[in-house]
Design a protein around this motif. Structure first.
Motif, PDB file in Angstrom:
ATOM      1  N   ASN A 246     -18.281  -6.897   1.771  1.00 20.48           N
ATOM      2  CA  ASN A 246     -17.958  -8.125   2.478  1.00 20.48           C
ATOM      3  C   ASN A 246     -17.416  -7.933   3.825  1.00 20.48           C
ATOM      4  OD1 ASN A 246     -18.181 -11.186   2.592  1.00 20.48           O
ATOM      5  ND2 ASN A 246     -15.730 -11.015   1.902  1.00 20.48           N
TER       6      ASN A 246
ATOM      7  N   PHE B  49     -13.932  -2.952   8.424  1.00 16.18           N
ATOM      8  CA  PHE B  49     -12.915  -2.837   9.386  1.00 16.18           C
ATOM      9  C   PHE B  49     -12.736  -1.374   9.880  1.00 16.18           C
ATOM     10  CE2 PHE B  49     -10.858  -6.971   8.867  1.00 16.18           C
ATOM     11  CZ  PHE B  49     -11.423  -7.533   7.474  1.00 16.18           C
TER      12      PHE B  49
ATOM     13  N   TYR C 287       0.896  -1.217  -0.012  1.00 14.51           N
ATOM     14  CA  TYR C 287      -0.050  -0.018   0.121  1.00 14.51           C
ATOM     15  C   TYR C 287       0.851   1.130   0.049  1.00 14.51           C
ATOM     16  CZ  TYR C 287      -4.644  -2.254   1.221  1.00 14.51           C
ATOM     17  OH  TYR C 287      -5.578  -2.695   1.034  1.00 14.51           O
TER      18      TYR C 287
ATOM     19  N   VAL D 272      -1.914 -11.333  -7.733  1.00 15.44           N
ATOM     20  CA  VAL D 272      -3.556 -11.252  -8.002  1.00 15.44           C
ATOM     21  C   VAL D 272      -3.938 -10.189  -8.894  1.00 15.44           C
ATOM     22  CG1 VAL D 272      -5.770 -11.431  -6.798  1.00 15.44           C
ATOM     23  CG2 VAL D 272      -3.812 -12.749  -5.850  1.00 15.44           C
ATOM     24  N   GLU D 273      -3.290  -8.937  -8.411  1.00 14.06           N
ATOM     25  CA  GLU D 273      -3.985  -7.812  -9.096  1.00 14.06           C
ATOM     26  C   GLU D 273      -2.645  -6.660  -9.300  1.00 14.06           C
ATOM     27  OE1 GLU D 273      -6.757  -6.923 -10.350  1.00 14.06           O
ATOM     28  OE2 GLU D 273      -7.010  -4.874 -10.303  1.00 14.06           O
TER      29      GLU D 273
ATOM     30  N   THR E 238     -14.229  -4.138   2.559  1.00 12.00           N
ATOM     31  CA  THR E 238     -13.856  -5.131   1.618  1.00 12.00           C
ATOM     32  C   THR E 238     -15.039  -5.325   0.607  1.00 12.00           C
ATOM     33  OG1 THR E 238     -12.610  -6.287   3.365  1.00 12.00           O
ATOM     34  CG2 THR E 238     -13.318  -7.689   1.429  1.00 12.00           C
ATOM     35  N   PRO E 239     -14.813  -4.960  -0.536  1.00 11.99           N
ATOM     36  CA  PRO E 239     -16.017  -5.482  -1.434  1.00 11.99           C
ATOM     37  C   PRO E 239     -16.018  -7.067  -1.870  1.00 11.99           C
ATOM     38  CG  PRO E 239     -14.163  -3.790  -2.477  1.00 11.99           C
ATOM     39  CD  PRO E 239     -13.834  -4.562  -1.158  1.00 11.99           C
ATOM     40  N   ARG E 240     -17.191  -7.062  -1.977  1.00  7.57           N
ATOM     41  CA  ARG E 240     -17.640  -8.552  -1.960  1.00  7.57           C
ATOM     42  C   ARG E 240     -16.977  -9.106  -2.940  1.00  7.57           C
ATOM     43  NH1 ARG E 240     -22.733 -10.486  -0.358  1.00  7.57           N
ATOM     44  NH2 ARG E 240     -23.721  -8.425  -1.096  1.00  7.57           N
ATOM     45  N   GLY E 241     -16.330 -10.555  -2.464  1.00  6.09           N
ATOM     46  CA  GLY E 241     -15.948 -11.683  -3.431  1.00  6.09           C
ATOM     47  C   GLY E 241     -14.993 -11.416  -4.626  1.00  6.09           C
ATOM     48  N   GLN E 242     -14.338 -10.256  -4.690  1.00  2.00           N
ATOM     49  CA  GLN E 242     -12.972  -9.914  -5.515  1.00  2.00           C
ATOM     50  C   GLN E 242     -11.791 -10.286  -5.123  1.00  2.00           C
ATOM     51  OE1 GLN E 242     -13.893  -5.827  -7.159  1.00  2.00           O
ATOM     52  NE2 GLN E 242     -15.945  -6.037  -6.371  1.00  2.00           N
ATOM     53  N   ALA E 243     -11.374 -11.453  -5.696  1.00  2.00           N
ATOM     54  CA  ALA E 243     -10.034 -11.738  -5.205  1.00  2.00           C
ATOM     55  C   ALA E 243      -8.828 -10.929  -5.453  1.00  2.00           C
ATOM     56  CB  ALA E 243      -9.557 -13.089  -6.223  1.00  2.00           C
ATOM     57  N   GLY E 244      -9.026 -10.120  -6.629  1.00  2.00           N
ATOM     58  CA  GLY E 244      -7.976  -9.028  -6.641  1.00  2.00           C
ATOM     59  C   GLY E 244      -7.871  -7.910  -6.031  1.00  2.00           C
ATOM     60  N   THR E 245      -8.647  -7.778  -5.014  1.00  2.00           N
ATOM     61  CA  THR E 245      -8.898  -6.457  -4.446  1.00  2.00           C
ATOM     62  C   THR E 245      -8.513  -6.964  -2.723  1.00  2.00           C
ATOM     63  OG1 THR E 245     -11.173  -6.743  -3.793  1.00  2.00           O
ATOM     64  CG2 THR E 245     -10.707  -5.510  -5.747  1.00  2.00           C
ATOM     65  N   ALA E 246      -8.188  -5.649  -2.215  1.00  2.00           N
ATOM     66  CA  ALA E 246      -7.864  -5.926  -0.754  1.00  2.00           C
ATOM     67  C   ALA E 246      -9.046  -4.806   0.025  1.00  2.00           C
ATOM     68  CB  ALA E 246      -6.542  -5.944  -0.287  1.00  2.00           C
ATOM     69  N   LEU E 247      -8.612  -4.298   1.195  1.00  2.00           N
ATOM     70  CA  LEU E 247      -9.272  -3.386   1.876  1.00  2.00           C
ATOM     71  C   LEU E 247      -9.310  -2.038   1.000  1.00  2.00           C
ATOM     72  CD1 LEU E 247      -8.802  -3.995   5.459  1.00  2.00           C
ATOM     73  CD2 LEU E 247     -10.363  -4.961   4.115  1.00  2.00           C
ATOM     74  N   ILE E 248     -10.409  -1.321   0.801  1.00  2.00           N
ATOM     75  CA  ILE E 248     -10.424   0.133   0.494  1.00  2.00           C
ATOM     76  C   ILE E 248     -10.517   1.101   1.674  1.00  2.00           C
ATOM     77  CG2 ILE E 248     -11.681   1.570  -1.016  1.00  2.00           C
ATOM     78  CD1 ILE E 248     -12.798  -0.751  -2.534  1.00  2.00           C
ATOM     79  N   PHE E 249      -9.601   1.985   1.708  1.00  2.00           N
ATOM     80  CA  PHE E 249      -9.741   2.578   2.903  1.00  2.00           C
ATOM     81  C   PHE E 249     -10.088   4.069   2.943  1.00  2.00           C
ATOM     82  CE2 PHE E 249      -7.300   0.539   6.323  1.00  2.00           C
ATOM     83  CZ  PHE E 249      -6.359  -0.623   5.502  1.00  2.00           C
TER      84      PHE E 249
ATOM     85  N   ALA F 207      -7.762 -10.688   1.426  1.00  2.00           N
ATOM     86  CA  ALA F 207      -8.945  -9.897   2.275  1.00  2.00           C
ATOM     87  C   ALA F 207     -10.218  -9.769   1.265  1.00  2.00           C
ATOM     88  CB  ALA F 207      -8.192  -8.584   2.392  1.00  2.00           C
ATOM     89  N   GLY F 208     -10.019  -9.909  -0.076  1.00  2.00           N
ATOM     90  CA  GLY F 208     -11.156  -9.696  -0.844  1.00  2.00           C
ATOM     91  C   GLY F 208     -12.126 -10.865  -0.874  1.00  2.00           C
ATOM     92  N   LEU F 209     -11.734 -11.973  -0.267  1.00  2.00           N
ATOM     93  CA  LEU F 209     -12.395 -13.134  -0.070  1.00  2.00           C
ATOM     94  C   LEU F 209     -12.712 -13.665   1.093  1.00  2.00           C
ATOM     95  CD1 LEU F 209     -10.819 -15.375  -3.151  1.00  2.00           C
ATOM     96  CD2 LEU F 209     -13.074 -13.755  -3.111  1.00  2.00           C
TER      97      LEU F 209
END
Lengths: 116, 112
Positions: free
Chosen positions: B30, B33, A35, A55-56, B91-102, A98-100
């Motif tokens: 999802n 935090f 980050y 992954v991204e 955490t957006p739902r079910g998106q493997a390529g993402t992490a937390l959006i702050f 974290a996304g899943l």
């Protein structure tokens, strides 16, 4: 050691330099992240790795190049950076992506980068 | 688009109660935090909410309303050491390529 360790804590580099940031996690986690934290801005996700696979790539300029040789180590290679890249770079890990999942992120203390 | 809003700054006195609000609009949901970040240090995990309602953890509580896209962090019996930035993250739902959006974080200053 426990937790997430980042080195160096501070880095000053010129625009023509090449340097690397290092992150190591001792938590047995499967996912790792880079980050960027700039003043007055939210934390920006740069890269996500799960079990050493990227992954991204979140539309990050190519002057930032990540490397994940194993699930415990993550690097961010820097070259020909710009002054606007000066920021705090935070590494994080989580048990699962974290996304899943609802796995919380565990952060390192960051590397304060200054580009001159 | 993804958007998380929280106040930029808040002030309070020792022993008081403070509520830090967070509203979000994200593509799917999802979980939410809260993190605490002292100056020069790493963000540390405080709480996680995925169902509506209040989660209490000692002096800190976190509330979520999914229908309203709203959460708050409640800090009781404030201490000087609670002076920090508080980050809301989704955490957006079910998106493997993402992490937390702050969100940008709320800087809380506690005075004596």
């Amino acid at each position: 050691e426990t937790g997430v360790t980042q080195t160096p804590r501070h880095l000053v580099m010129g625009m023509t330099n090449k340097k690397s940031l290092k992150c190591e996690q001792h938590l047995g986690h499967n996912a790792m992240y880079w980050y960027k934290q700039s003043a007055k801005k939210p934390l920006e996700l740069m890269f996500v790795y799960s079990l050493e696979e990227r992954v991204e790539n979140n539309s990050v300029p190519s002057r930032f190049s990540p490397e994940c040789p194993n699930s415990s180590h993550l690097f961010l290679h820097l070259h020909t950076l710009q002054p606007e890249d000066s920021a705090l770079y935070l590494c994080a890990s989580s048990q699962d992506l974290a996304g899943l999942s609802n796995s919380p992120l565990h952060f390192g203390n960051g590397t304060r980068l200054t580009v001159t | 688009g993804q958007n998380i809003d929280q106040p930029t700054e808040m002030t309070a006195t020792e022993g008081a109660i403070v509520q830090i609000n967070c509203t979000y609009q994200t593509s799917g949901f999802n979980g939410l935090f809260w993190y605490q970040q002292h100056a020069g240090e790493a963000p540390t995990f405080l709480s996680y909410n995925v169902l509506d309602g209040l989660e209490e953890k000692g002096r800190f509580s976190s509330f979520l309303s999914r229908s309203k896209g709203y959460s708050y962090l409640l800090l009781k019996e404030l201490q000087m050491k609670d002076s920090a930035s508080y980050l809301c993250a989704v955490t957006p739902r079910g998106q493997a390529g993402t992490a937390l959006i702050f969100g940008k974080g709320t800087t809380l200053s506690v005075s004596s």
